[in-house]
Design an enzyme around this catalytic site. Structure first.
Site, PDB file in Angstrom:
ATOM      1  N   ASN A   1      12.691   8.729  -0.499  1.00 44.01           N
ATOM      2  CA  ASN A   1      11.497   8.893  -1.340  1.00 44.01           C
ATOM      3  C   ASN A   1      11.848   9.577  -2.652  1.00 44.01           C
ATOM      4  O   ASN A   1      11.427   9.157  -3.737  1.00 44.01           O
ATOM      5  CB  ASN A   1      10.440   9.738  -0.618  1.00 44.01           C
TER       6      ASN A   1
ATOM      7  N   ARG B   1       5.234  -8.684  -1.135  1.00 46.60           N
ATOM      8  CA  ARG B   1       6.480  -8.407  -0.414  1.00 46.60           C
ATOM      9  C   ARG B   1       6.435  -9.204   0.888  1.00 46.60           C
ATOM     10  O   ARG B   1       5.453  -9.140   1.610  1.00 46.60           O
ATOM     11  CB  ARG B   1       6.627  -6.918  -0.097  1.00 46.60           C
TER      12      ARG B   1
ATOM     13  N   ARG C   1       8.263  -4.064  -7.196  1.00 42.46           N
ATOM     14  CA  ARG C   1       9.416  -3.198  -7.443  1.00 42.46           C
ATOM     15  C   ARG C   1      10.379  -3.156  -6.271  1.00 42.46           C
ATOM     16  O   ARG C   1       9.986  -2.959  -5.122  1.00 42.46           O
ATOM     17  CB  ARG C   1       8.934  -1.785  -7.773  1.00 42.46           C
TER      18      ARG C   1
ATOM     19  N   HIS D   1      -1.392  -8.169  -6.778  1.00 38.15           N
ATOM     20  CA  HIS D   1      -1.174  -7.276  -5.643  1.00 38.15           C
ATOM     21  C   HIS D   1      -2.127  -7.581  -4.490  1.00 38.15           C
ATOM     22  O   HIS D   1      -1.973  -7.045  -3.391  1.00 38.15           O
ATOM     23  CB  HIS D   1      -1.359  -5.827  -6.126  1.00 38.15           C
TER      24      HIS D   1
ATOM     25  N   TYR E   1       3.647   0.360   9.186  1.00 36.48           N
ATOM     26  CA  TYR E   1       2.522   0.669   8.307  1.00 36.48           C
ATOM     27  C   TYR E   1       1.205   0.420   9.041  1.00 36.48           C
ATOM     28  O   TYR E   1       1.054  -0.589   9.731  1.00 36.48           O
ATOM     29  CB  TYR E   1       2.535  -0.218   7.065  1.00 36.48           C
TER      30      TYR E   1
ATOM     31  N   ARG F   1      -3.254   9.710   1.686  1.00 33.56           N
ATOM     32  CA  ARG F   1      -1.934   9.994   2.235  1.00 33.56           C
ATOM     33  C   ARG F   1      -1.017  10.679   1.239  1.00 33.56           C
ATOM     34  O   ARG F   1      -0.340  11.641   1.556  1.00 33.56           O
ATOM     35  CB  ARG F   1      -1.269   8.693   2.697  1.00 33.56           C
TER      36      ARG F   1
ATOM     37  N   HIS G   1      -1.514   3.295   5.484  1.00 32.90           N
ATOM     38  CA  HIS G   1      -1.425   2.399   4.328  1.00 32.90           C
ATOM     39  C   HIS G   1      -2.727   1.666   4.026  1.00 32.90           C
ATOM     40  O   HIS G   1      -2.899   1.142   2.924  1.00 32.90           O
ATOM     41  CB  HIS G   1      -0.294   1.386   4.560  1.00 32.90           C
TER      42      HIS G   1
END
Length: 722
Positions: free
Chosen positions: A65, A387, A417, A447, A480, A576, A604
């Site tokens: 992270n 993704r 990314r 997205h 997730y 979160r 998530h």
């Protein structure tokens, strides 16, 4: 409940109470809030309720992270400071001021990481997993390490002298190397040599044999370096690690988006050095060489009194010690679908359904697409891909559908990314199979997580839709927590078609029946829902907002929530990660509570619930799921969806099961204090763990007829502490 007169101005701006007018008093810095989140992740590495290797996993995650934070967020601030851009943060800090505060916080986190690593290393040794970096080892282990080095490592690495005759080698992003100070034995001539460790080599090497002995690759090279430098005396050595700017900027006028991204990915590998990490006793002369050659004067140098690159500890997690890990968990396949003999379309046609990952299997999402690919009655499939993972069954299903002659459209987001290269590969494979690949907007990311299947049936064409809060990524779906909403409601189908037309042909939808889409009207929809709660509070009706998000940074949304709090609206937020909102500030946010859940699974899903004049939780509450966080980028520069949940069973599951359980959690929760810091919540007399609850209790909408024989334990909000 504290009630103040509404202070929202005509333009939607909050009038701050006297005494808290400055930005720093009203908002929390975005970057410092993220670092506080990573400290909460790091704190789980010392949580004695977790098995040993799981605590090591949290330590490794805190390292990866922090690496990404440095490569993206800090790199961006460094670039602003270098170009003289004085763009102020939400709390009024310049880039230089933020960098100074970040540097101090990062050093503190690095120090904590090394302390925890030393403690975990000792516990690992006691559990039979040894790290032999700087320790003497038994003769048998020594010979095994030596053989491995000579056979597997020595042929791969390349020593390079650092002198005027040899150009300084390029050190890749996240690259690890070892510098050696040598003296030639025949003439005492000093020499500095560098060995860059190839990315293909493991960060930790497991010594062959039953005994679990690991050694870091840099320690292994240093231990047997004499075999690489015959005729030299080794005076000293030191390991280092480099992080580079890894953000990708794309010019809006790019003519060929694919070619531009391929070029940008190559440039990223050679981005500006942002951080140099060296061992604490690193040779000062060698450090000067690195600083000069890497161009890091004034940059961040981290001197580590332990292990560099703490993220590399993830290699040790592969050790086969199930007793040191969480008990394995197998997600349930929805009974609703099995009652229809596995026919996803039949189950969805009967009634809307929501799947709660990872407690319910992601396979149902894949099966939805697989069945669409194989079904002769399916005419078209449209799919967004942000993704999809390295080995994607979703991609395979789309290719199979195209090869079967179906019309298949895939919106592939190149700007995801760190997934840009993988997405370019998928796009190429999809196009070769006959899929119509769309790259969306140059300056906006697509997205939204949407899939639609058009099927020819007796009554005519019917559209089946999937809306998700997470990515179409089978691996992430095991870790997730996300929601997958399936519906055959024609209104959702018509809106989904308009969304795809917007992305593929820039045809902005004029009217939408169900969805709100950013950057068109999602922000305005949220504002309207919050304003309605302010109006209800003014009329003395129940007024409340519950939300679950990953990040809350948008100043417009924050100010709207402040105004709602001032009007007497009860607001409970589960955020979160980053929260720039200050909760519990008298006169500003008395009625707002912010908590963060860190546990076995990564929270998530994005959910909003608005009381609508009835006490939450209520069947009449307005409930939504979304692909968007409350961030300016999501609301202004991304294509996102806000999806209303209207089916009663699904509504109950999202509001009175998923969202309520998150609010009730006391075992994994941290609560934001008035000063912006976080404190771990006390479990209380009746501790509640929402992850454990979901692992042991099946969902409502996926339960089908099984609900008749055994219901799901009903949750109730404890008004005193929740």
């Amino acid at each position: 409940m504290t009630k103040h007169s509404p202070s929202i101005a005509a333009q939607g701006e909050v009038v701050p109470p006297a005494g808290i007018e400055s930005p720093e008093q009203r908002y929390i810095n975005r970057e410092l809030s993220w670092l506080a989140f990573n400290e909460r992740v790091l704190a789980e590495a010392v949580n004695q309720n977790y098995p040993l290797l799981e605590r090591l996993r949290f330590l490794s995650i805190s390292g990866s992270n922090l690496d990404e934070f440095m490569m993206i967020r800090v790199a961006g601030l460094v670039g602003q400071a270098q170009r003289g851009i004085e763009r102020l943060s939400i709390d009024g800090k310049s880039p230089s001021q933020q960098l100074a505060a970040i540097s101090e916080a990062v050093r503190g986190i690095n120090h904590k990481q090394q302390e925890i690593w030393r403690s975990l290393r000792q516990e690992l040794a006691e559990a039979g997993i040894s790290i032999a970096d700087d320790q003497r080892v038994p003769a048998q282990t020594y010979h095994a390490l030596k053989s491995y080095f000579l056979e597997e490592i020595a042929p791969v690495v390349t020593p390079q002298a650092l002198d005027p005759a040899h150009p300084f080698p390029f050190v890749s992003n996240e690259g690890v190397g070892v510098l050696f100070s040598l003296t030639r034995e025949n003439d005492d001539e000093p020499l500095t040599e560098m060995i860059l460790i190839p990315a293909a080599l493991p960060r930790f090497v497991r010594v062959p044999g039953e005994e679990a002995v690991y050694i870091s690759i840099e320690s292994l090279i240093a231990r047997f370096a004499r075999y690489l430098f015959p005729g030299f005396t080794i005076k000293g050595d030191g390991a280092f690690r480099v992080l580079r700017d890894s953000d990708i900027e794309i010019e809006e006028e790019a003519e060929d988006l694919v070619r531009t991204f391929r070029s940008a990915i190559q440039r990223r590998r050679r981005g500006q050095v942002i951080q140099l990490e060296v061992e604490e006793n690193f040779d000062p002369v060698a450090e000067e060489i690195l600083l000069d050659q890497l161009g890091l004067r004034g940059g961040t140098v981290i001197k580590t009194d332990g292990m560099i690159g703490i993220a590399g500890l993830s290699d040790i997690l592969a050790e086969d010690r199930p007793e040191l890990k969480f008990t394995s968990y197998s997600p349930r396949y929805p009974e609703r679908v099995m009652e229809h003999d596995g026919d996803c379309f039949s189950a969805i046609r009967e009634k809307d359904i929501v799947i709660h990952h990872p407690y319910e299997s992601f396979e149902v999402v894949v099966d939805f697409l697989r069945q669409a690919a194989a079904d002769p009655d399916v005419v078209a499939i449209k799919q967004t891909l942000y993704r999809a993972g390295n080995q994607s069954s979703v991609i395979a299903a789309l290719i199979a559908a195209a090869e079967d002659g179906k019309s298949v459209t895939a919106v592939v987001e190149l700007k995801a990314r760190f997934d840009e290269e993988q997405n370019l590969l998928w796009a190429s494979q999809l196009e070769r199979a006959g899929v119509q690949v769309i790259y969306g907007f140059v300056d906006w990311k697509t997205h939204a997580k949407v899939s639609m299947v058009v099927r020819r049936e007796e009554q005519g064409m019917r559209t089946y839709c999937h809306f998700g809060t997470g990515n179409y990524h089978p691996i992430n779906a095991k870790v997730y927590t996300d929601l997958s909403f399936f519906t055959a409601d024609p209104k959702f189908g018509r809106d989904a078609a308009k969304l795809f037309n917007f992305v593929s042909g820039y045809v902005e939808p004029r009217t939408l029946e169900t969805l709100a889409i950013s950057p068109i009207d999602l922000r305005e929809s949220l504002y309207g829902l919050i304003d309605k709660e302010i109006e209800n509070a003014g009329k003395g009706r129940p007024a409340a907002i519950w939300a679950k998000l990953n990040s809350l940074t948008d100043i417009g949304v924050i100010d709207r929530l402040y105004a709602a709090s001032q009007a007497g609206v009860e607001i409970q937020l589960v955020v979160r990660g980053i929260s720039c909102l200050r909760a519990g500030v008298p006169g500003l946010s008395d009625n707002i509570r912010v908590k963060s859940i860190i546990g076995r699974f990564l929270e998530h899903s994005r959910i909003w619930a608005f009381a609508g004049g009835y006490k939450l939780p209520s069947e009449r509450a307005k409930v939504f799921i979304s692909s968007a966080d409350a961030m300016s980028r999501n609301l202004n520069r991304r294509v996102e969806v806000l999806v209303p949940i209207r089916n009663r069973t699904v509504h109950d599951q999202v509001l009175q099961q998923v969202l309520l359980a998150n609010l009730l959690d006391s075992e994994q929760s941290w609560e934001q204090q008035a000063d912006g810091s976080y404190a771990r919540m006390e479990p209380g007399e009746k501790p509640f763990n929402c992850h454990r609850y979901f692992m042991t209790n099946p969902s409502l909408s996926g339960r089908g007829g099984a609900l008749e024989s055994g219901g799901v334990p009903e949750l109730a909000l404890r008004r005193g502490n929740a």
